[in-house]
Design a protein around this motif. Sequence first.
Motif, mmCIF file in Angstrom:
data_model
loop_
_atom_site.group_PDB
_atom_site.id
_atom_site.type_symbol
_atom_site.label_atom_id
_atom_site.label_comp_id
_atom_site.label_asym_id
_atom_site.label_seq_id
_atom_site.Cartn_x
_atom_site.Cartn_y
_atom_site.Cartn_z
ATOM 1 N N ARG A 49 -0.080 67.095 35.717
ATOM 2 C CA ARG A 49 0.316 65.998 36.604
ATOM 3 C C ARG A 49 1.831 65.821 36.581
ATOM 4 N NH1 ARG A 49 -4.358 64.005 34.548
ATOM 5 N NH2 ARG A 49 -5.892 63.221 36.064
ATOM 6 N N GLY A 50 2.382 65.708 37.751
ATOM 7 C CA GLY A 50 3.804 65.379 37.827
ATOM 8 C C GLY A 50 4.004 63.910 37.502
ATOM 9 N N PRO A 51 5.203 63.522 37.101
ATOM 10 C CA PRO A 51 5.483 62.109 36.848
ATOM 11 C C PRO A 51 5.304 61.304 38.141
ATOM 12 C CG PRO A 51 7.318 63.514 36.144
ATOM 13 C CD PRO A 51 6.378 64.373 36.916
ATOM 14 N N GLY A 52 5.028 60.013 38.010
ATOM 15 C CA GLY A 52 4.863 59.176 39.200
ATOM 16 C C GLY A 52 6.123 59.172 40.052
ATOM 17 N N LEU A 53 7.242 58.926 39.423
ATOM 18 C CA LEU A 53 8.499 58.888 40.165
ATOM 19 C C LEU A 53 9.591 59.588 39.351
ATOM 20 C CD1 LEU A 53 10.278 57.914 42.501
ATOM 21 C CD2 LEU A 53 10.618 55.767 41.251
ATOM 22 N N ILE A 54 10.192 60.571 40.001
ATOM 23 C CA ILE A 54 11.318 61.275 39.364
ATOM 24 C C ILE A 54 12.604 60.811 40.034
ATOM 25 C CG2 ILE A 54 12.312 63.510 38.751
ATOM 26 C CD1 ILE A 54 9.613 64.808 39.224
ATOM 27 N N LEU A 55 13.564 60.422 39.212
ATOM 28 C CA LEU A 55 14.896 60.127 39.749
ATOM 29 C C LEU A 55 15.764 61.367 39.531
ATOM 30 C CD1 LEU A 55 17.272 58.345 40.722
ATOM 31 C CD2 LEU A 55 17.525 57.564 38.353
ATOM 32 N N HIS A 56 16.247 61.936 40.630
ATOM 33 C CA HIS A 56 17.137 63.091 40.529
ATOM 34 C C HIS A 56 18.567 62.635 40.791
ATOM 35 C CE1 HIS A 56 14.077 66.265 40.301
ATOM 36 N NE2 HIS A 56 13.394 65.601 41.217
ATOM 37 N N ILE A 57 19.418 62.764 39.800
ATOM 38 C CA ILE A 57 20.841 62.470 39.998
ATOM 39 C C ILE A 57 21.505 63.808 40.298
ATOM 40 C CG2 ILE A 57 22.933 61.550 38.944
ATOM 41 C CD1 ILE A 57 21.176 59.668 37.331
ATOM 42 N N VAL A 58 21.738 64.013 41.609
ATOM 43 C CA VAL A 58 22.147 65.330 42.101
ATOM 44 C C VAL A 58 23.670 65.401 42.131
ATOM 45 C CG1 VAL A 58 22.017 66.879 44.096
ATOM 46 C CG2 VAL A 58 20.084 65.409 43.531
ATOM 47 N N PRO A 59 24.234 66.500 41.662
ATOM 48 C CA PRO A 59 25.689 66.598 41.748
ATOM 49 C C PRO A 59 26.131 66.787 43.192
ATOM 50 C CG PRO A 59 24.788 68.658 40.916
ATOM 51 C CD PRO A 59 23.633 67.701 41.089
ATOM 52 N N PHE A 76 16.775 53.452 36.599
ATOM 53 C CA PHE A 76 16.194 54.022 35.381
ATOM 54 C C PHE A 76 14.884 53.320 35.033
ATOM 55 C CE2 PHE A 76 20.741 55.127 33.723
ATOM 56 C CZ PHE A 76 20.812 56.141 34.675
ATOM 57 N N ALA A 77 14.848 52.005 35.270
ATOM 58 C CA ALA A 77 13.648 51.247 34.924
ATOM 59 C C ALA A 77 12.475 51.675 35.801
ATOM 60 C CB ALA A 77 13.908 49.752 35.085
ATOM 61 N N ALA A 78 12.775 52.089 37.036
ATOM 62 C CA ALA A 78 11.701 52.430 37.966
ATOM 63 C C ALA A 78 11.159 53.836 37.748
ATOM 64 C CB ALA A 78 12.212 52.289 39.404
ATOM 65 N N ALA A 79 11.975 54.718 37.167
ATOM 66 C CA ALA A 79 11.605 56.134 37.106
ATOM 67 C C ALA A 79 10.789 56.459 35.859
ATOM 68 C CB ALA A 79 12.865 56.985 37.130
ATOM 69 N N ASP A 80 9.906 57.465 36.008
ATOM 70 C CA ASP A 80 9.189 57.979 34.845
ATOM 71 C C ASP A 80 9.965 59.124 34.203
ATOM 72 O OD1 ASP A 80 6.688 56.411 35.188
ATOM 73 O OD2 ASP A 80 6.714 57.472 37.110
ATOM 74 N N LEU A 81 10.754 59.785 35.040
ATOM 75 C CA LEU A 81 11.549 60.912 34.552
ATOM 76 C C LEU A 81 12.888 60.868 35.282
ATOM 77 C CD1 LEU A 81 11.976 63.741 33.177
ATOM 78 C CD2 LEU A 81 10.878 64.738 35.185
ATOM 79 N N VAL A 82 13.966 61.060 34.539
ATOM 80 C CA VAL A 82 15.294 61.127 35.148
ATOM 81 C C VAL A 82 15.847 62.522 34.886
ATOM 82 C CG1 VAL A 82 17.643 60.203 35.138
ATOM 83 C CG2 VAL A 82 15.694 58.662 34.804
#
Lengths: 372, 440
Positions: free
Chosen positions: B116-126, B194-200
Amino acid sequence: MPAVHGVHEEVLAFIEGRHAEPFETLALAVFRHQFESIGPYWQFCQDRGSSPDTVQAWGQIPPVPIQAFKQPADLCCAIPQRIFLSSGTSEGPTRRSRHCMPDPRLYRCSAIAGLRRFLFPDVARMRIISLVHPADLLPDSSLAQMVAWAVEEFGEADSTYAIDGDGINYQLLVDSLQAAERTGRLCCIFTTTAALLRVLDHARAHDLSFRLPHGSRLMDTGGDKGAHRRMSRNGILNACWSTFAIPGYFCVNEYGMSELSSQAYDSVIADRVRGVHSARRKLSGPWMRTVVLDPATLNPSSPGQRGLLCHYDLANAGTAMAVLTEDIGCLVDGGFEIVGRAAGAEARGCSLTLTQWTAAAEFATLQARGPG
Amino acid sequence: MIGLAGAADSRGSTADEVAALAAALRPARQRLSRRPAGEILATLETVVMSWLDENSRWRREAERELPSATGFSPEMVRFALPWMLEALRPPGLGALLDAELGDGRVLDDFGGRHARGPGLILHIVPGNLPALAAVPVVLSLAIKSSALIKAGSGDRVFPALFARSLAEVDADLGACIAACYWRGGDRTVEAAAFAAADLVVASGDDATLAEIRARCSARFIGHGHKISFAVIDAEVLRSSALTAAAATGLALDVAIWDQRGCLSPQLCFVEGHFDQASSFAHLLAGELDRLSARLPSGDKSVEEHVAIRRFRAEAEWAAPGRQRPLLLGSGATTDWTVVVEPHPVFRPTPLGRSLRILPLQDLSQLPPLLEPVRSSLEGAGRAVAPGREAKLDQLLAAAGVHHIAPLGAMQRPTLSWKQGGRPRVADWVSWSGEDESGRR
């Protein structure tokens, strides 16, 4: 007295106003002299196809980048009589510039003439209170040497250094300033911007302020270099007024670098004495001209455009007259304004940058060397 | 479709806006979890293929907007944009899922095993290159995760555009992606994100990553800044055809995106003495010069110009008496710079198409030169005799290099590139299923 080229004498005469040759004639003569007598500069010009035969105007003289002063290949037309080193604090100890002067008379002559024009055009002498170290404590510092000459030339007998090997001597400073208040005798504070910020903080912490007699003045130099904090120019001017009662039109910021023999100064005192109403800008004597170059092409920037400051300093006749700096500025009203210094920050990337790399390498070197 | 607050306008998203985006992304993902992974994969591939079609509306819009938004030349955007998406072309994505998860069907609960993928991933993209968001967006959706893309300051156009293209093809997929922007380090907004994401998943320099890690309660994966280089052996230099091909390839690797990628080579080790390296440098200079006409350099800041001028001045004013470096450059402009240094030391360049060429007596001298920089290495491009490839690759891998490619292809990695030495999605998913060893 070392054997020096006759062009040095001509430059000295020009700076002292004894010589009416146009700047351009002298600049081209200095260029020929440097082309012929400084091997690394000859090579540099060869690589650019420039020579006294092809260069027709002073603006065509190839400027050396300041890195040329950081390399062991000394730019010097004869045996150096004095060697000044940059403080190196802005770029780390391994990157200090060396200015090897074969004829320090040029530096002295230019420094004195500049101070007379821009700091002391209205008075012959006053008490100098220096927050720049005495030259014998900092023999490599061109600034310390300049202040020592200023004390000789413009200082009263009781001029004093309120700084020593241990740092600022606040007691001596306060006593000197209070004496000026009491006696009504003019004084001039010479200081690095960093030392000035410390003194202003000290004054505030100890609730000190002084009413120096009107006409007293202050010259600061060096910008953020070595400073424990930053303050805007307006902030500094306000603080000088509230702490010393020195108005902004008697506060002069000096722009100098160890690679040059001439300096530029805030125009305020010179403008006031001449009755000129103009905004604060940097001016230098007619023996140094400054142009602004487009960093992409090194062509002159359009008027008012920002670019890299490039100085043509006749007093550098023994070393390299044309110096391309990493200072960003623009030309204004017969002078220039400094906007900042290009830190050499590389392109944004996900690559490790050279700056990070160098910082890490220098940190590692310092670690390896251990404390002290 | 989710609102794309702050993605392209000059003001950044606020903490409330980011929290609202995240709150909408989470339920949207429920619809995704009910769909077969194979079907999602096929839809994603449709979107990718439409981006790879040079006549597609999305491609044309990106080509129109990216030059002014990123500072890269229009020619560069047109040429290199497809390279940012082509790794996702079929069968790349399916192959990646199979390779990293054993079988892509485990995303649907396959044989009692479920990734299973994380519910929400935050991607900080360069923001150093345009379109860097494409791969993380597609990979997130492929594992049925929602993704919030924090665009880099250098490219705030592509993430929003890509999200819109997804939404147009498949509203469910589009609803699982949102792009936003805030100034990196804005603690209030980042706290909400950060609080909303399961994975950053973030890219940045070491200090930035450490700082984010300290503030981030979600699981965190950081990609630090890296450096890449090239290697050419003596065998190649003996053939004028191979040497010319190496110069053409290396020039392209250097020029693409003005050397801002972490796979952009900054140094090239040449097996031979200084004069041989210099001859190669002249060839390379010719290629870089041609490329500066075909794929013109983008905008540079004053600082970038100064950094390049400083790089040149240091070479030109090197210590006399010792062998001087050879400096080749684009005349008075800063378009490209090549410096051949007599003493091989691994140091980066100021980018903007600047390369150090370092002669080496023998490639066996490489490991001690790479050892001090092991943790910073990412990619190596190489042109070596066919018989030496395997041995060199072994040496490079042992030295810490994660991506090896022929010259000219350094910047076209497939999804099998393990960035930073880590898998791509295998690090993101969590597993459930019967413990096989526990079966009785």
